[in-house]
Write an enzyme that holds these catalytic residues in place. Sequence first.
Site, PDB file in Angstrom:
ATOM      1  N   CYS A  82       0.822  -1.203   0.000  1.00 55.70           N
ATOM      2  CA  CYS A  82       0.000   0.000   0.000  1.00 55.70           C
ATOM      3  C   CYS A  82       0.869   1.272   0.000  1.00 55.70           C
ATOM      4  O   CYS A  82       1.513   1.562  -0.992  1.00 55.70           O
ATOM      5  CB  CYS A  82      -0.969  -0.068   1.188  1.00 55.70           C
ATOM      6  SG  CYS A  82      -2.426   0.915   0.932  1.00 55.70           S
ATOM      7  N   HIS A 169      -3.630  -4.844   1.268  1.00 58.42           N
ATOM      8  CA  HIS A 169      -2.972  -5.412   2.448  1.00 58.42           C
ATOM      9  C   HIS A 169      -3.102  -6.934   2.479  1.00 58.42           C
ATOM     10  O   HIS A 169      -4.161  -7.448   2.831  1.00 58.42           O
ATOM     11  CB  HIS A 169      -3.597  -4.833   3.722  1.00 58.42           C
ATOM     12  CG  HIS A 169      -3.182  -3.439   3.997  1.00 58.42           C
ATOM     13  ND1 HIS A 169      -2.056  -3.114   4.717  1.00 58.42           N
ATOM     14  CD2 HIS A 169      -3.723  -2.261   3.609  1.00 58.42           C
ATOM     15  CE1 HIS A 169      -1.921  -1.806   4.783  1.00 58.42           C
ATOM     16  NE2 HIS A 169      -2.922  -1.259   4.115  1.00 58.42           N
ATOM     17  N   GLU A 171      -1.992  -8.888   4.621  1.00 59.65           N
ATOM     18  CA  GLU A 171      -1.995  -9.412   5.990  1.00 59.65           C
ATOM     19  C   GLU A 171      -3.370  -9.417   6.646  1.00 59.65           C
ATOM     20  O   GLU A 171      -3.569 -10.063   7.667  1.00 59.65           O
ATOM     21  CB  GLU A 171      -1.005  -8.616   6.865  1.00 59.65           C
ATOM     22  CG  GLU A 171      -1.382  -7.165   7.162  1.00 59.65           C
ATOM     23  CD  GLU A 171      -0.940  -6.177   6.084  1.00 59.65           C
ATOM     24  OE1 GLU A 171      -0.813  -6.593   4.915  1.00 59.65           O
ATOM     25  OE2 GLU A 171      -0.755  -4.993   6.408  1.00 59.65           O
TER      26      GLU A 171
END
Length: 511
Positions: A82, A169, A171
């Site tokens: 990002c 993202h 994660e």
Amino acid sequence: MSREKVVILDFGGQYTQLLARRIRELHVYSEILPHNTRAEQVRAQQPQALIFAGCAGSVDDEDAPGVDPAMYELGIPLLGICYGMQLMAKDLGGTVRGAGRRELRKTVLDVRKTDGLFAGLKREITVRLSHGDFVSTVPPGFAVSASAPNLPVAAMEDTGRQFYAVQFHPEVEYSPHGKAMLQNFLYKAAGLAVNWSVASFIEDTVRQIRETVTGEAQAVCGLSGGVDSSVAAVMVHKAIGDRLHCIFVDHGLLRKNEAKQVLSVFRDRLRMKVTAVDAAEHFLGKLAGVYDPEEKRKIIGAEFIRVFEREAAKIGKADYLVQGTVYPDVIESGTAAGAVIKSHHNVGGLPEDLNFKLVEPLRYLFKDEVRLVGEELGLPEEIVWRHPFPGPGLAVRVLGEVTREKLEIVRAADAILLEEIKAAGLYRDIWQAFAVLPDIRSVGVTRDRRTYAYTVALRAVTGQDAMTADWYRFPHDLLAKISARIVKEVPRVNRVVYDITTKPPATIEWE
Ligand code: XMP
């Protein structure tokens, strides 16, 4: 030998610690450093890979966080997430544009390259794109590896340099393929081995402590019996043996049998050097006539430090102080880039200017990981799974003035509550459970006689991190049993109430 690891540069984004954790779940060790760390310092750590984490800002902001340009010359694989992607694009000669809106949209990516980050994935995958800015032209050497409607560059890579970047993202929970992407980056691009395990963490950390606290150097540790300081102390003891001196300050505000139990575990079972200080009278004296909660906290905090320093001085010259700092503490006190999320009220902790060098073996672990380490180290269940307990102890659970009588009442009620919760097998489902003694008395009737006695309040909450909490839904029969036992067994109590307030707006503790 240094441990294989990934360094994550932190730009103050909210997902940085989650990213560190996801990587650990893939059994690779990761460490977070502030974005303004010098490339030389990163090189000295000998990481196998580098990640630029995300943040909410724009690379065009006046005070936009950047990195040392030499970071790109480290010769190790790099993943930009990002904001990290946009920074890479800007620094390496691409262009970044503002989209003017910052909403999070479910988007289907069109994957163009399936040999790098997206290896093994379908050509169309769903992610949530979450940023206002986007890369409009990739830097020289890069190719677009995924795009999306209205977004020409959703991911880019330079396979020669092993530089990868994604606009979303990987994660976060709502990136179902994120794990595969991280695996591709860690295992394939960076060639990292699956080697982070609790056992290897202990082995490496113990070795590092031994290499730090060398020769005749001594360390002191304020042991509270809480899981963090206990695990930290045991780890350091494993490394330097009796050069570690633990100090256990009993301020008289502990739970029933707590002091005895802690000493029996650490002294008798683990054979560690523990100085126990019975300062109960001293603390009670200082608290006499004090009603204000913050005043109580201040007094206890200051006295605790005084007692600890006095005892530490008796030990002789100790250079190191062992602290059970865990990752959420690090986050909460703010990182170089991050905002201070919560100014932590760690009363019962020690200030930083005590003139010791700090040893913080658990600095990068989350609470559940600390518990796993504790179990692996052979700490007993009653320490490893102990509910958090505030530094000022029962003083913040006896509302108003703290007296010996009130402490006895709250201690007895608390012991019954915990005993019943454990007997029902619910202890681990609850974040924290305890009894409180509000400063109120009410009318009751016992064996046909009017009583005017104390009310005990029970509090039990669930949650992940104590920042928010919900009250625990006890089976009613269990509540009934606990209540009946308390009014029967604890003198001067004729009423029991259960606190059904969430945090916020209430806090977990009553004071
Ligand atoms: P609150 O009451 O703020 O508590 O919702 C959140 C968590 O912090 C603990 N707590 C403290 N811990 N010193 C501490 O070391 C304190 O003064 C203190 N006050 C609250 C509380 O038990 C809960 O886990």
